[in-house]
Every structure is written in C-alpha cells, then in structure tokens.
Design an enzyme around this catalytic site. Structure first.
Site, PDB file in Angstrom:
ATOM      1  N   SER A  16      17.093  11.938  -2.343  1.00 47.59           N
ATOM      2  CA  SER A  16      15.779  12.222  -2.931  1.00 47.59           C
ATOM      3  C   SER A  16      15.725  13.561  -3.661  1.00 47.59           C
ATOM      4  O   SER A  16      15.129  13.663  -4.734  1.00 47.59           O
ATOM      5  CB  SER A  16      14.692  12.180  -1.848  1.00 47.59           C
ATOM      6  OG  SER A  16      14.533  10.864  -1.377  1.00 47.59           O
ATOM      7  N   LYS A  65       7.391   7.288   9.247  1.00 41.68           N
ATOM      8  CA  LYS A  65       6.527   6.547   8.305  1.00 41.68           C
ATOM      9  C   LYS A  65       5.266   5.977   8.960  1.00 41.68           C
ATOM     10  O   LYS A  65       4.221   5.883   8.324  1.00 41.68           O
ATOM     11  CB  LYS A  65       7.325   5.414   7.644  1.00 41.68           C
ATOM     12  CG  LYS A  65       8.370   5.899   6.653  1.00 41.68           C
ATOM     13  CD  LYS A  65       9.053   4.735   5.974  1.00 41.68           C
ATOM     14  CE  LYS A  65      10.120   5.239   5.017  1.00 41.68           C
ATOM     15  NZ  LYS A  65      10.731   4.145   4.240  1.00 41.68           N
ATOM     16  N   ASP A 102       6.964   2.446  -1.143  1.00 40.24           N
ATOM     17  CA  ASP A 102       8.091   1.586  -0.770  1.00 40.24           C
ATOM     18  C   ASP A 102       7.826   0.132  -1.166  1.00 40.24           C
ATOM     19  O   ASP A 102       8.734  -0.595  -1.549  1.00 40.24           O
ATOM     20  CB  ASP A 102       8.340   1.639   0.741  1.00 40.24           C
ATOM     21  CG  ASP A 102       9.137   2.863   1.168  1.00 40.24           C
ATOM     22  OD1 ASP A 102       9.842   3.441   0.316  1.00 40.24           O
ATOM     23  OD2 ASP A 102       9.058   3.237   2.351  1.00 40.24           O
TER      24      ASP A 102
END
Length: 283
Positions: A16, A65, A102
């Site tokens: 990332s 998450k 996502d």
C-alpha cells in the site's frame, strides 16, 4: 504536507505504501503514506495517535476491519452492509467516517465477461472475515444465486451469514465447516478470503488441497485475495489445472485507488499504482 497510513498486523507483505506514495508523487501532491504495524491491543492508542497527529485518513487491514467499526462516527452504505471498513477518512472535526472500498476492488477485478457468467451461479468462499464479507456483497451485486462459506469457526461466522440472509433474501447462503469441503463441482468460482499463502503468514501453502481444486468444473475461476506473493500456491495449483485465475493485486489496486480519491478528491490512476506495486514485489 498531508499524511495517510495503513494499520494492521502483520504488514510485512503490504504494498500500500508503494502504491499511494507513487500516486502522490505522480500528482505532485506533497504527502506521505506510512505503514503502522498495529496489534489488536494497541488499536485504541493507534487511533488516538492518527487523530492527534494530523493524519487525513488511513486504511485498515487484518485483523482490524471489523473492530474499527466500533470507533466510527459514520460510514457509507457498503461499510454498513458489510459490517466492516477498510478505509477511514479523518474529518476536520476529528470524527471518523468509514468506507468499504474492498467491495468495489473485489468486483472491479472481475472481467465484465466473467461477471456475466457468474449471474445465477454458485460461488464458494474460503473464510468468513472482513475480506469475505466484502467479496460476498460484491458477488451478490453481480447476481450470483448462491454462496457457500467454508469456515473454521462456524459459531463466529453465523452472525455474518444471518445478516447477509436478511440483506439479500433472494440469494441462498450456506455456512459449512472447512473440514467438510470435498467437492466443488457445482461452483463457478472459488474464492480464498483467508490470509493463508500470504508472505509473513503461511507462505507457500494453499488453503485447500489440489485434489479439491480439481473438482471445480471446467471453465470455473479461482480468485485469491492474497496479493503478496503475486502467484500464491493456491493460484499456481489453479493455473496448473487450467482454471481462470484472479490474483489479489488488481483488487488491492482498485480498492486503493478508490481510497485515494475519497481522501484527496483527486482522480487516482490505477496503472500508476499497479506499476509501483509490481516494482515493490520485484524487489
């Protein structure tokens, strides 16, 4: 100078920072994207740090998450539906707004042709964590008729599956023990949403044996959300047996591009981000 970050554990496999820093540089934006390894017991402290030290937003990965939703002051429809978020924007008043990019990334990585083929079909998903939730919502949007989840802990996963049943009443959801997985002859796609095979977390291992992969029908697709290494053992076994494959890299790039746009308001360039990610993988 604007600042962004990724929080999660482990982060040794993450691409990332390479992607986002390349995008900032490409657009001439003065800013940084950092990897901030954060274990579960440090999550509260890390969020306080991000809010107090001038970060504009952050990404969230395993294992945060789902827990991150407890700290959000608001979220978009997809994050609400999934019950998890992977992108957080820190507002000027320091409130946290969550997004699930996502879902977008997972769906965008599937070619339009394959999306058409998946309509009315059954898909099997390995795992029931945050990535599995995103994958299942994307697949529901595509129009699959049935999703079978294979989990190691059925009890922990049952709430998620019951929620999906309420949200998508026209789609059949089945929750099964991972150990019961024997035959995939009626599945159009097999998705690995677990970290098995990931660098730093069981590398070189497939979440299922080759004998099980081989039960998929001819023309089926195999999708691994793991992106580092680019070709996991799971993908190699699928390729060896002639199945179409989708690696986690495209999902990573598309979800990252969407996050970048949310934070900066600037149009991201997925190709720039993908090249940076590939270069990082090659090092």
């Amino acid at each position: 100078m604007i600042k962004f970050a990724l929080i999660g554990h482990p982060l040794t496999q993450s691409l990332s920072a390479a992607m986002h820093n390349a995008m900032l540089e490409n657009l001439g934006i003065e800013g940084t994207y950092e990897l901030l390894d954060t274990e579960s017991e440090d999550l509260v402290t890390r969020i306080k740090q991000l809010k107090s030290q001038g970060y504009m937003g952050f990404n969230v990965t395993i294992p945060h998450k789902v827990p991150i939703t407890l700290f959000l002051d608001g979220c978009d429809k997809l994050a609400d539906l999934a019950g998890c978020a992977n992108t957080v924007k820190i507002m000027p008043d320091k409130t946290l707004y969550g997004y699930n990019t996502d879902i977008y990334g997972f769906q965008k990585a599937i070619t339009p042709e394959l999306q058409k083929e998946l309509k009315g079909q059954k898909v099997s998903i390995l795992g029931t964590g945050g990535a599995s939730r995103a994958a299942s919502i994307a697949l529901c949007d595509i129009g699959v008729s049935q999703i079978d989840f294979y989990a190691r802990n059925i009890i922990n996963a049952s709430n998620m599956v019951n929620f999906l049943r309420e949200s998508f009443s026209d789609i059949t959801f089945n929750l099964k023990q991972m150990q019961s997985l024997r035959n995939l002859s009626d599945s159009k796609m097999l998705v690995n949403s677990t970290p098995i095979g990931m660098k730093g977390k069981a590398p070189g291992i497939s979440p299922v044996d080759e004998d099980i992969i081989k039960t998929l029908p001819e023309g089926a697709a195999v999708y691994d959300i793991v992106y580092n290494p680019l070709k996991t053992e799971f993908i190699k076994l699928a390729n060896r047996n002639g199945y179409r494959t989708i690696t986690g890299l495209d999902m990573l790039v598309y979800q990252g591009a969407k996050a970048f746009e949310i934070w900066t308001g600037e149009k991201a360039k997925p190709d720039v981000m993908k090249i940076a990610a590939l270069e990082e993988l090659a090092d």
